[in-house]
Design a protein around this motif. Sequence first.
Motif, short mmCIF file in Angstrom:
data_model
loop_
_atom_site.label_atom_id
_atom_site.label_comp_id
_atom_site.label_asym_id
_atom_site.label_seq_id
_atom_site.Cartn_x
_atom_site.Cartn_y
_atom_site.Cartn_z
N GLY A 140 6.51 -0.13 -11.53
CA GLY A 140 5.99 0.64 -12.65
C GLY A 140 4.47 0.74 -12.62
O GLY A 140 3.91 1.81 -12.92
N ARG A 141 3.81 -0.32 -12.27
CA ARG A 141 2.34 -0.28 -12.18
C ARG A 141 1.89 0.72 -11.12
O ARG A 141 0.91 1.44 -11.29
CB ARG A 141 1.80 -1.68 -11.86
N VAL A 188 6.79 5.62 -17.71
CA VAL A 188 7.19 4.76 -16.59
C VAL A 188 8.25 3.77 -17.02
O VAL A 188 9.23 3.53 -16.30
CB VAL A 188 5.95 4.04 -16.02
N ALA A 189 8.09 3.18 -18.20
CA ALA A 189 9.05 2.20 -18.69
C ALA A 189 10.42 2.83 -18.88
O ALA A 189 11.46 2.22 -18.56
CB ALA A 189 8.56 1.60 -20.00
N LYS A 190 10.46 4.07 -19.37
CA LYS A 190 11.73 4.76 -19.54
C LYS A 190 12.38 5.06 -18.20
O LYS A 190 13.59 4.89 -18.03
CB LYS A 190 11.50 6.05 -20.32
N ARG A 245 3.31 -4.37 -20.61
CA ARG A 245 2.56 -3.15 -20.97
C ARG A 245 1.17 -3.18 -20.36
O ARG A 245 0.72 -2.19 -19.74
CB ARG A 245 2.47 -3.04 -22.48
N LYS A 246 0.48 -4.30 -20.49
CA LYS A 246 -0.90 -4.39 -19.99
C LYS A 246 -0.94 -4.41 -18.47
O LYS A 246 -1.89 -3.91 -17.86
CB LYS A 246 -1.58 -5.62 -20.59
N ASN A 247 0.09 -5.03 -17.85
CA ASN A 247 0.16 -5.00 -16.40
C ASN A 247 0.27 -3.57 -15.87
O ASN A 247 -0.40 -3.19 -14.91
CB ASN A 247 1.34 -5.83 -15.90
N ILE A 248 1.12 -2.77 -16.51
CA ILE A 248 1.33 -1.41 -16.05
C ILE A 248 0.09 -0.55 -16.25
O ILE A 248 -0.28 0.26 -15.40
CB ILE A 248 2.55 -0.78 -16.76
N PRO A 265 -10.01 0.90 -0.48
CA PRO A 265 -8.69 1.13 -1.07
C PRO A 265 -8.74 1.95 -2.36
O PRO A 265 -7.87 2.79 -2.60
CB PRO A 265 -8.18 -0.29 -1.34
N ARG A 266 -9.78 1.76 -3.17
CA ARG A 266 -9.88 2.49 -4.44
C ARG A 266 -10.11 3.97 -4.22
O ARG A 266 -9.79 4.79 -5.09
CB ARG A 266 -11.02 1.92 -5.28
N GLU A 267 -10.67 4.33 -3.07
CA GLU A 267 -10.97 5.74 -2.78
C GLU A 267 -9.81 6.47 -2.11
O GLU A 267 -9.93 7.65 -1.80
CB GLU A 267 -12.21 5.83 -1.89
N ARG A 268 -8.71 5.78 -1.88
CA ARG A 268 -7.52 6.40 -1.28
C ARG A 268 -6.49 6.63 -2.37
O ARG A 268 -6.24 5.76 -3.21
CB ARG A 268 -6.95 5.50 -0.17
N ASP A 269 -5.85 7.79 -2.33
CA ASP A 269 -4.90 8.15 -3.38
C ASP A 269 -3.54 7.53 -3.08
O ASP A 269 -2.56 8.22 -2.78
CB ASP A 269 -4.79 9.67 -3.47
N ILE A 270 -3.50 6.19 -3.15
CA ILE A 270 -2.28 5.46 -2.82
C ILE A 270 -2.02 4.39 -3.88
O ILE A 270 -2.92 4.01 -4.63
CB ILE A 270 -2.37 4.79 -1.44
N ALA A 271 -0.77 3.93 -3.92
CA ALA A 271 -0.41 2.79 -4.77
C ALA A 271 0.49 1.88 -3.95
O ALA A 271 1.33 2.35 -3.18
CB ALA A 271 0.31 3.25 -6.03
N MET A 272 0.32 0.57 -4.09
CA MET A 272 1.02 -0.38 -3.24
C MET A 272 1.83 -1.36 -4.07
O MET A 272 1.37 -1.84 -5.12
CB MET A 272 0.01 -1.14 -2.38
#
Length: 362
Positions: free
Chosen positions: A145-146, A117-119, A93-96, A72-79
């Motif tokens: 946001g993360r 991202v927050a904005k 803030r730290k979660n993001i 998963p880390r080698e794929r350019d994706i976010a879930m």
Amino acid sequence: MAVLKIDNVSKTFGETRVLEDINIAMAEGEFLILVGPSGCGKSTLLNMIAGLETISSGTITLDDTPVNDRSPRERDIAMVFQFYALYPNMNVRKNIEFGLKMRGVDKGERAKTVERVAKMLQIENLLDRKPAQLSGGQRQRVAIGRALARDPALFLFDEPLSNLDAKLRVEMRTEIKQLHQRLKTAMVYVTHDQIEAMTLGDRIAVMNEGRVQQLGTPHEIYDNPANRYVAGFIGSPAMNFIECEFANGSVRLSSPEASLDLALPEATADKLAKHGQSKVVMGVRPEHLAPADGDEANALACPIEIVEPTGPDTYLLTHINDIEVTARCTPSVAPDVGTTMPLTFDTERAVFFDCQSDERIA
């Protein structure tokens, strides 16, 4: 260029086959919906795209690169997950910024990304709070946001709104659509809610029993369903299915009050004649079965058994060929329960299915 290609992908758990011969090509910037009932395999497919599940056969390609053996880390994706998956001991803030920190992004760049991202998600005032201090909608924004902080080639959403109340679901659905329009990044979104599917997706893959039953735009799926399953799953209220006899270019319909030989368009009648079976299933959506406006030839007198006001529309329940059906009308012409009303059929929009296979005939 296809950002995502799924070629002949299948998945088995032991002797149980949960996905079979899935083929989907997804363009850059497209919003693809995987929709279907629980257990149809949609979340399993999403997890295989993410690398969280292995593939039994077939190939998944991201940006022209096969990724079957990539982590998963080698794929350019976010879930974005159904249950948010936020770290409870960290503030927003730290979660993001957590994923950025793990990849070695410097502190200044992380701070800029969090602020951007927050904005975008309008959560600037929540950055110092912890997840326990947030509402469900706020937590979902943080989870999104993360994912946004990673700036991936592909976003994956696994039923992200299913834990929200109805009003908040509608609001978040609009926000996700606006987010996609701003980012123009490819997204794959899993849901069992056909309203979400119709309102969000550029294309929809309707799944059942491990197979893609139909892949198309919301308009194609709604107006030209490939089979009875798709026709019944998409649409609320659901499409009416009326078993009837076809002969001489028409189908025979009966209510407790009257009978009608409903004349069909020539092209439809020709397809049914070539099919060669007299018994067919006619599919007609509630909005295509409505009170007759005058002396239309295709009107059938029907006793109205139930009237369901919904505000802009009123739904009428009656029986045709001993099948309960739903018609739609405006409140101004809604009849009283127990009265008889002539209902007319939009035969140009009616579809027909084989009684045995449930496949589309016309």
